[in-house]
Scaffold this active site. Structure first.
Site, PDB file in Angstrom:
ATOM      1  N   LYS A 118       0.826  -1.214   0.000  1.00 56.63           N
ATOM      2  CA  LYS A 118       0.000   0.000   0.000  1.00 56.63           C
ATOM      3  C   LYS A 118       0.860   1.265   0.000  1.00 56.63           C
ATOM      4  O   LYS A 118       0.574   2.231  -0.708  1.00 56.63           O
ATOM      5  CB  LYS A 118      -0.948  -0.007   1.197  1.00 56.63           C
ATOM      6  CG  LYS A 118      -1.971  -1.136   1.162  1.00 56.63           C
ATOM      7  CD  LYS A 118      -2.881  -1.072   2.382  1.00 56.63           C
ATOM      8  CE  LYS A 118      -3.905  -2.210   2.383  1.00 56.63           C
ATOM      9  NZ  LYS A 118      -3.279  -3.512   2.642  1.00 56.63           N
ATOM     10  N   HIS A 237     -16.452  -6.636   4.248  1.00 60.56           N
ATOM     11  CA  HIS A 237     -15.492  -5.954   3.370  1.00 60.56           C
ATOM     12  C   HIS A 237     -15.288  -6.685   2.046  1.00 60.56           C
ATOM     13  O   HIS A 237     -14.321  -6.440   1.342  1.00 60.56           O
ATOM     14  CB  HIS A 237     -14.142  -5.742   4.065  1.00 60.56           C
ATOM     15  CG  HIS A 237     -14.248  -4.992   5.365  1.00 60.56           C
ATOM     16  ND1 HIS A 237     -14.591  -3.667   5.426  1.00 60.56           N
ATOM     17  CD2 HIS A 237     -14.074  -5.398   6.644  1.00 60.56           C
ATOM     18  CE1 HIS A 237     -14.619  -3.270   6.696  1.00 60.56           C
ATOM     19  NE2 HIS A 237     -14.318  -4.308   7.449  1.00 60.56           N
ATOM     20  N   ARG A 294      -4.596  -8.024 -11.529  1.00 61.78           N
ATOM     21  CA  ARG A 294      -5.144  -9.283 -12.049  1.00 61.78           C
ATOM     22  C   ARG A 294      -6.525  -9.008 -12.612  1.00 61.78           C
ATOM     23  O   ARG A 294      -7.025  -7.887 -12.556  1.00 61.78           O
ATOM     24  CB  ARG A 294      -5.254 -10.301 -10.917  1.00 61.78           C
ATOM     25  CG  ARG A 294      -6.045  -9.746  -9.729  1.00 61.78           C
ATOM     26  CD  ARG A 294      -6.367 -10.778  -8.683  1.00 61.78           C
ATOM     27  NE  ARG A 294      -6.859 -10.195  -7.442  1.00 61.78           N
ATOM     28  CZ  ARG A 294      -8.094  -9.756  -7.247  1.00 61.78           C
ATOM     29  NH1 ARG A 294      -8.971  -9.792  -8.224  1.00 61.78           N
ATOM     30  NH2 ARG A 294      -8.463  -9.262  -6.083  1.00 61.78           N
TER      31      ARG A 294
END
Length: 499
Positions: A118, A237, A294
């Site tokens: 991240k 989530h 992906r």
């Protein structure tokens, strides 16, 4: 340019079938790999060749990268498509595949590596003027300095682990009073889960929408965006319903988000299919969240509105071909919705459900697509993700796509296990969804298990009460010499309505 003649799909279930169907259309032979639990799966039967990797657990089968490469060498495989999940975002695997002289149908290992962190991703895109959630630009461990930074950003803030995901090492902090304790917990959890205690701080967006942009890039540096997908209906989530385009994205916002997504792709010299995810606040300001390097589970809705086969494009790009279309060639055609059919019980906190598919009948008709990897009579294994199918509809507009999806859900017959179909129908008919006024807290705000229990109308209550009376009278008749007691009830108008 190398031409792929034999493709191994390093995955299982519906995504493997979906990839192999396109490969077959392109005249490419296919190889399936499978675990012992998937020996009778449709993807194994569909492939030209199939090889068992090992026992059911992923760590003993689908995650054995070296063994998969060995299978490729033994069978003369030219290329590997990783699908999604498993090894699809494993930079080491992608590197080993390339070093073995096999084409990896995906981005470079370097791109996977950068976008897999991240913090590294945020640092890579910073020079492209891409909107980022206000926060720290690097890992922070000094609690005093972190507390000062949190005050500058403004509460509530989010403490996030730099490595990993799945909500681990993540803490929402509402005020400075609780900052120190939550910081220590986040660092400890991140260290325990990922072996890396590095955390960073971001402004917490209280009512976010999750909107992502599909991108395609070739190895010559050409990159396009194929518009957005709305993915805000989630549980734990994870997405349950996706649609394209979003009900709230204007042409100007679409262009701005698309260009930002292209900038993210350029930041890591991206090629192949990828998705740039954004978080959008209540004022429709968007911020870069992460990039998935992906194919996405929800890619069919993009295919439905653009007419582009994303797997076909992935294969052509992997062969070294230049994109055959430009940004100007792309346009949105109608509206598409996808619901994920999970073997889960929505009335029990969406817990996975296992069992046999006693009845399994797919919906049919115009504008309906089912991507699945199961057949009637098969068992749902406990070892993998509980998604059994993706149901996709397309219509000339959003209303038509919703109506078609509701019809398709009603037509989808599944018994033997609990599924999320009833929840999806509830969500699709809820005013918040139909109006487009929803965010990632939809389940939290609007859903309770009781809402899925069938409601009984007053007329149905009347019929049930009358049936009960008839039953009691008939029982009484059996123990009495009076034979005519039930006659008036049997001939009544409500009884005829049941016929």
């Amino acid at each position: 340019m190398p031409k792929i003649k034999k493709l191994l799909v390093a995955n299982r279930g519906e995504i493997t079938l979906r990839i192999m169907r396109t490969a077959r259309e392109m005249g490419i032979q296919t190889v399936a790999v499978y675990s012992e639990a998937d020996r009778l799966s449709p993807h194994v039967k569909f492939a030209d060749e199939a090889v068992c990797l090992g026992p059911p657990p992923s760590s003993e089968s689908y995650l054995l990268g070296d063994k998969i490469i060995e299978v490729c060498k033994n069978l003369g495989v030219d290329a590997i498509h990783p699908g999604y999940g498993f090894l699809s975002e494993n930079a080491d695997f992608a590197r080993k595949v390339t070093e073995a002289g096999i084409i990896f149908v995906g981005p470079s290992p370097e791109a996977i590596e950068v976008m897999g962190s991240k913090l590294a991703a945020k640092q890579a895109v910073a020079k492209y003027d891409i909107p980022l959630v206000p926060g720290t630009e690097e890992a922070i461990s000094d609690i005093s300095a972190a507390k000062i930074k949190a005050a500058e950003i403004g509460y509530p803030i989010l403490i996030k682990a730099s490595a990993g995901g799945g909500g681990k090492g993540m803490r929402i902090v509402e005020s400075s009073d609780e900052f120190e304790e939550q910081m220590q917990r986040a660092v400890s959890e991140a260290q325990s889960a990922f072996g890396d205690g590095a955390v960073f701080i971001e402004k917490f967006i209280t009512s976010p929408r999750h909107i992502e942009i599909q991108v395609l890039g070739d190895q010559q540096g050409n990159i396009v965006y194929l518009f957005e997908r709305e993915c805000s209906i989630q549980r734990r989530h994870q997405k349950v319903i996706e649609e394209a385009p979003s009900a709230v994205v204007s042409e100007d916002m679409r262009k701005a988000m698309g260009e930002a997504a292209v900038g993210v792709a350029k930041a890591c010299n991206y090629y192949g299919a990828g998705t740039v995810e954004f978080i959008v606040d209540e004022n429709l300001n968007f911020y870069f969240l992460e990039m998935n390097t992906r194919l996405q589970v929800e890619h069919p809705v993009t295919e439905m509105i653009t007419g582009k086969d994303l797997v076909r494009e992935q294969i052509l790009i992997a062969e070294g071909n230049k994109l055959s279309f430009s940004q100007e060639d792309l346009q949105i055609n109608g509206h598409s919705i996808e619901v994920r059919v999970y073997a889960e019980d929505p009335s029990n906190n969406f817990l996975p459900d296992i069992g046999k598919l006693i009845t399994y009948q797919r919906p049919q008709g115009p504008g309906i697509r089912v991507d699945d990897g199961f057949e009637e009579g098969m068992d749902i294994p406990i070892y993998y993700d509980p998604m059994i199918a993706k149901l996709i509809t397309h219509g000339e507009n959003r209303g038509a796509a919703i109506d078609r999806m509701i019809r398709a859900i009603d037509e989808y017959q599944i018994t033997g296990i609990q599924t999320t179909l009833d929840f999806c129908k509830f969500a699709l008919t809820h005013e918040a969804f139909t109006s487009g006024n929803f965010d990632t807290k939809f389940v939290e705000r609007y859903f309770t298990p009781e809402l899925l229990k069938p409601s009984i109308s007053s007329e149905e209550e009347e019929l049930l009460a009358a049936l009960a009376i008839e039953f009691l009278l008939s029982q009484k008749g059996k123990s009495s010499s009076t034979a005519s007691t039930s006659t008036p009830v049997t001939n009544s108008s409500w009884r005829n309505r049941l016929k």
